[in-house]
Design an enzyme around this catalytic site. Structure first.
Site: not given
Ligand code: F6P
Length: 324
Positions: A11, A72, A103, A126, A128, A130, A172, A255
């Protein structure tokens, strides 16, 4: 080492561009060539490389997203994908890689290093927050500022209509954005996956607030709190307590975007330099992070996964006291 590559993966996060800029300019300062790998690991497998010089990273420190694009990648999880990426890296004479991601990115890099023998260093990108091995990830501070800006606006309408709002934020399975976004926006309550809160507790705090003449409420819900997120929480609360008109807002991918805060730009710059200089000095398969305002290196294998420490409820209790 004569030539390195830089890649963003997973992401996107605000501040990734500042990180790319730091990597490219540090490498050039040390007389190395740099190529950018476009579209994350998918672009790596496809050999989607662009040469980068000082000018290619001009005017990007303030931009959200990633100049190099990202993905991804499912293909990079396969042996064939890794072998193809190794072939492309060897053809382009890439001798080291700096990765900006989370990660999943570092796990992929660890495996790729075994398959290819090419060393890599990472920086945490990221929203997050995390990852073990750093107090802050790049993009987290900007995401928090986006959350408080959104909640401030929701607060205006919540107050005007005497309503109860459930606001879902990203993260997440980690509750950092919810917890600190909630404190920063003065939310009445915060629900995070690491410290479970019963619906009865949520209801009793709303009722206690109403008895103290509170006429509107903002409850921040981490997306990973329960399946169904804020909509499900709102439904369950409503079944037990239907005094207030209720609305749900999901802040969502907003965000992930926007111009990075000064904090994220500085963090990305410091970590980008540390990771690149680390790679040049012979370090490998580690993430450069910031712990107590000092650069710290953590093996990729140990960066996964940091959650809000459930033994430390103090911040959550503080938020509830201040929001009561
Ligand atoms: O890891 C970053 C994040 O924005 C998380 O907070 C969220 O759950 C996820 O990616 C959303 O992923 P995508 O953009 O693939 O929908």
């Amino acid at each position: 080492m004569k030539k390195i590559a830089v890649i963003t993966s997973g992401g996107d996060a605000p501040g990734m561009n500042a990180g790319i800029r730091a990597v490219v300019r540090t490498a050039i300062f040390h007389n190395m060539e740099v190529v950018g790998i476009r579209r994350g690991y998918d672009g790596f497998i496809d050999g989607d490389f662009i040469p980068m010089d000082t000018n290619s990273v001009s005017d990007i420190i303030q931009r959200g997203g990633t100049l190099l694009k990202t993905s991804r990648s499912e293909r990079f999880r396969t042996k064939e994908g890794m072998l193809e990426a190794r072939r492309k890296a060897n053809e382009a004479e890439i001798e080291g890689i700096v990765l900006i991601g989370g990660d999943g990115t570092f796990k992929g890099a660890d495996e790729f290093s075994e398959v290819s023998g090419i060393p890599s260093m990472g920086i945490p990108g990221t929203i997050d927050n995390d990852l073990f091995g750093t107090d802050f990830t790049i993009g987290y501070d900007t995401a928090l500022n986006t959350v408080i800006e959104a909640v401030d606006k929701i607060r205006d309408t919540a107050t005007s209509h005497h309503r109860l709002f459930f606001v879902e934020v990203m993260g997440r399975d980690a509750g950092f954005i919810a917890l600190n976004g909630g404190i920063g926006s003065g939310a009445e309550d915060i629900l995070i996956p690491e410290i479970r809160t019963s619906i009865d507790d949520v209801v009793s705090r709303i009722d206690a607030g109403r008895k103290r003449n509170k006429s509107s409420f903002i409850i921040i819900v981490a997306e990973g709190d329960i399946p169904g997120g804020a909509f499900e929480i709102a439904k369950q609360v409503k079944e037990k307590y239907n005094y207030f008109e209720t609305r749900v807002t999901v802040i969502g991918h907003m965000q992930r975007g926007g111009s990075p805060t000064c904090f994220d730009r500085i963090l990305a710059s410091r970590l980008g330099v540390a990771a690149t200089e680390g790679l040049i000095a012979g370090r490998k398969n580690e993430m450069a992070g910031l712990i107590n305002n000092q650069i710290a290196f953590t093996p990729f294998s140990k960066t996964c996964k940091q959650l809000v420490d459930p033994n430390n409820e103090a911040l959550l209790q503080m938020a509830r006291m201040l929001g009561s």
